[in-house]
Motif scaffolding. Structure first.
Motif, PDB file in Angstrom:
ATOM      1  N   ILE A  56       0.819  -1.215   0.000  1.00 30.05           N
ATOM      2  CA  ILE A  56       0.000   0.000   0.000  1.00 30.05           C
ATOM      3  C   ILE A  56       0.856   1.270   0.000  1.00 30.05           C
ATOM      4  N   ILE A  57       2.164   1.133   0.359  1.00 31.39           N
ATOM      5  CA  ILE A  57       3.087   2.269   0.250  1.00 31.39           C
ATOM      6  C   ILE A  57       4.395   1.752  -0.344  1.00 31.39           C
ATOM      7  N   ASN A  58       4.863   2.395  -1.415  1.00 35.54           N
ATOM      8  CA  ASN A  58       6.188   2.145  -1.995  1.00 35.54           C
ATOM      9  C   ASN A  58       6.678   3.487  -2.521  1.00 35.54           C
ATOM     10  N   SER A  59       7.215   4.282  -1.604  1.00 37.25           N
ATOM     11  CA  SER A  59       7.541   5.677  -1.920  1.00 37.25           C
ATOM     12  C   SER A  59       9.039   5.899  -1.723  1.00 37.25           C
ATOM     13  N   THR A  60       9.718   6.290  -2.800  1.00 33.24           N
ATOM     14  CA  THR A  60      11.147   6.608  -2.733  1.00 33.24           C
ATOM     15  C   THR A  60      11.323   8.041  -2.251  1.00 33.24           C
ATOM     16  N   ILE A  61      12.175   8.223  -1.233  1.00 32.27           N
ATOM     17  CA  ILE A  61      12.385   9.551  -0.641  1.00 32.27           C
ATOM     18  C   ILE A  61      13.342  10.346  -1.510  1.00 32.27           C
ATOM     19  N   GLN A  76       1.427  13.860   6.517  1.00 32.61           N
ATOM     20  CA  GLN A  76       1.274  13.496   5.107  1.00 32.61           C
ATOM     21  C   GLN A  76       2.488  13.958   4.316  1.00 32.61           C
ATOM     22  N   TRP A  77       2.696  13.305   3.138  1.00 32.68           N
ATOM     23  CA  TRP A  77       3.708  13.744   2.188  1.00 32.68           C
ATOM     24  C   TRP A  77       3.240  13.389   0.774  1.00 32.68           C
ATOM     25  N   ALA A  78       3.703  14.159  -0.180  1.00 28.69           N
ATOM     26  CA  ALA A  78       3.324  13.948  -1.581  1.00 28.69           C
ATOM     27  C   ALA A  78       4.435  13.211  -2.303  1.00 28.69           C
ATOM     28  N   ASP A  79       4.058  12.201  -3.120  1.00 22.71           N
ATOM     29  CA  ASP A  79       4.996  11.429  -3.931  1.00 22.71           C
ATOM     30  C   ASP A  79       4.641  11.670  -5.395  1.00 22.71           C
ATOM     31  N   SER A  80       5.474  12.446  -6.093  1.00 21.30           N
ATOM     32  CA  SER A  80       5.175  12.797  -7.491  1.00 21.30           C
ATOM     33  C   SER A  80       5.313  11.589  -8.409  1.00 21.30           C
ATOM     34  N   ARG A  81       6.217  10.686  -8.093  1.00 25.55           N
ATOM     35  CA  ARG A  81       6.375   9.504  -8.943  1.00 25.55           C
ATOM     36  C   ARG A  81       5.139   8.612  -8.869  1.00 25.55           C
ATOM     37  N   ALA A  82       4.606   8.467  -7.647  1.00 26.53           N
ATOM     38  CA  ALA A  82       3.388   7.667  -7.480  1.00 26.53           C
ATOM     39  C   ALA A  82       2.138   8.478  -7.797  1.00 26.53           C
ATOM     40  N   THR A 178      12.098  15.005 -15.794  1.00 24.31           N
ATOM     41  CA  THR A 178      11.060  14.257 -15.061  1.00 24.31           C
ATOM     42  C   THR A 178      10.910  14.795 -13.646  1.00 24.31           C
ATOM     43  N   LEU A 179      12.055  15.076 -13.031  1.00 24.83           N
ATOM     44  CA  LEU A 179      12.011  15.619 -11.673  1.00 24.83           C
ATOM     45  C   LEU A 179      11.342  16.988 -11.649  1.00 24.83           C
ATOM     46  N   ARG A 185       4.159  18.842 -10.272  1.00 24.49           N
ATOM     47  CA  ARG A 185       2.999  18.108  -9.734  1.00 24.49           C
ATOM     48  C   ARG A 185       2.995  18.135  -8.211  1.00 24.49           C
ATOM     49  N   LEU A 186       4.197  18.052  -7.627  1.00 25.41           N
ATOM     50  CA  LEU A 186       4.302  18.105  -6.169  1.00 25.41           C
ATOM     51  C   LEU A 186       3.842  19.459  -5.638  1.00 25.41           C
ATOM     52  N   THR A 187       4.219  20.526  -6.362  1.00 24.04           N
ATOM     53  CA  THR A 187       3.770  21.863  -5.943  1.00 24.04           C
ATOM     54  C   THR A 187       2.251  21.955  -5.983  1.00 24.04           C
TER      55      THR A 187
END
Length: 343
Positions: A56-61, A76-82, A178-179, A185-187
């Motif tokens: 349910i979570i696979n988030s690279t920091i 909470q935190w936002a993951d742009s890749r996910a 991509t970053l 997207r994160l913003t």
């Protein structure tokens, strides 16, 4: 060596609704294990959580990520890749604080790792360019020395390395683009998260008002409980009083049974009482007769005493008269004696 867990905790996992970008959707039915992992090979950090067989979570920091505390027990935190925002609900504020501190620590480590990787790429690129230039000079001077074959071989190797470096640079440019897109997207996600924070603040205010109402209700219920306890104490006292009255009632019933048993002999006692009453009346009559006789006897005695006194007076008078008669007789005898003598 693979990935190694460096920190583990338990929390309820949520994900932002992809449609509204405002509401939270639970990703786990209960608190699950949430862990930080460090990949030694890639020199990267990930947050992983598994609910049963489902990840349910696979988030690279990444250095651009930010963990935000939205309440005392939620972050909470936002993951742009996910392309999502993860939320964690903890059972205490201390667990949330430890997770946030670890997030910041891992974020700094990820930033350092990225900087080192960037330095290696730049160093490799510069070295490749220098080697290419030197190889070109060596080609110009290849006719002048006996090591032409060796230098040509080295030049070919440097060309291959330069080609690979250029490919890596292009790859990193694509990754950088991509970053940047992920950052955009994160913003956007952070802005939406800020809006969610405002909504959470309003909901928190509503919940606080409801909490105050519940506290007032609890106070009222506690007061009612106090009244109920007082009523229970009164009921206990009444029960004790009822038990005492029941004991007295049993005693009275026992006395009543005794009286009933005694009432069975009342007719006999009544007859005996009547007989005794008759005897008593007869005795009273006899006593009255005796009293009358005693009074009569007392009267007779008084009369007898009176007669005795009268007789005594008469006897005394008679004795006095008799004494006078005796004296006269003596005088008469003396006179007779004297006459006889004279004759």
């Amino acid at each position: 060596m693979g990935e190694q867990p460096i920190f583990t905790t338990r929390a309820h996992v949520f994900q932002i609704d992809p449609n509204t970008k405002k509401n939270w959707m639970p990703a786990s039915k209960q608190a699950v294990t949430v862990s930080y992992f460090y990949d030694v090979t890639r020199n990267s950090y990930r947050i992983i959580s598994v609910d049963g067989a489902k990840v349910i979570i696979n988030s690279t920091i990444t250095p651009n990520m930010t963990f935000t505390k939205t309440s005392q027990k939620f972050g909470q935190w936002a993951d742009s890749r996910a392309n999502t925002v993860f939320g964690l609900g903890f059972s205490s504020e201390q667990q949330l604080t430890k997770f946030a501190e670890k997030f910041q620590e891992v974020k700094e480590a990820a930033k350092i790792a990225k900087d080192k990787t960037q330095e290696k790429i730049e160093t490799s690129s510069n070295h490749s360019q220098a080697s290419s230039v030197n190889g070109t000079d060596d080609e110009k001077a290849s006719h002048a020395g006996p090591a032409d074959t060796h230098l040509k071989s080295e030049n070919d190797k440097l060309k291959i390395a330069l080609t690979q470096s250029a490919a890596n640079v292009k790859k990193w440019e694509i990754e950088l683009q991509t970053l940047r897109e992920s950052n955009a997207r994160l913003t956007t996600a952070l802005q939406e998260s800020a809006a969610s924070v405002e909504q959470w603040k309003r909901q928190f205010s509503i919940c606080r008002d409801e909490n105050d109402q519940l506290r007032n209700k609890i106070d009222e219920l506690e007061e009612q409980c106090s009244e109920i306890n007082r009523e229970k104490e009164k009921n206990t006292q009444l029960k004790r009083r009822i038990e005492e009255l029941e004991a007295e009632l049993r005693e009275k019933e026992t006395e009543l049974k005794d009286l009933r048993k005694q009432s069975e002999i009342i007719p006999q006692l009544m007859s005996e009482c009547e007989y005794v009453s008759e005897k008593l009346e007869a005795a009273e009559r006899d006593n009255q007769n005796l009293e009358d006789k005693v009074r009569s006897l007392k009267t007779d005695i008084e009369e007898s005493k009176y007669r005795q006194r009268h007789l005594k007076v008469e006897l005394k008078s008679f004795l006095e008269v008799l004494d006078g008669k005796i004296d006269d007789l003596h005088d008469f005898r003396r006179g007779l004696s004297k006459l006889g003598t004279d004759n």
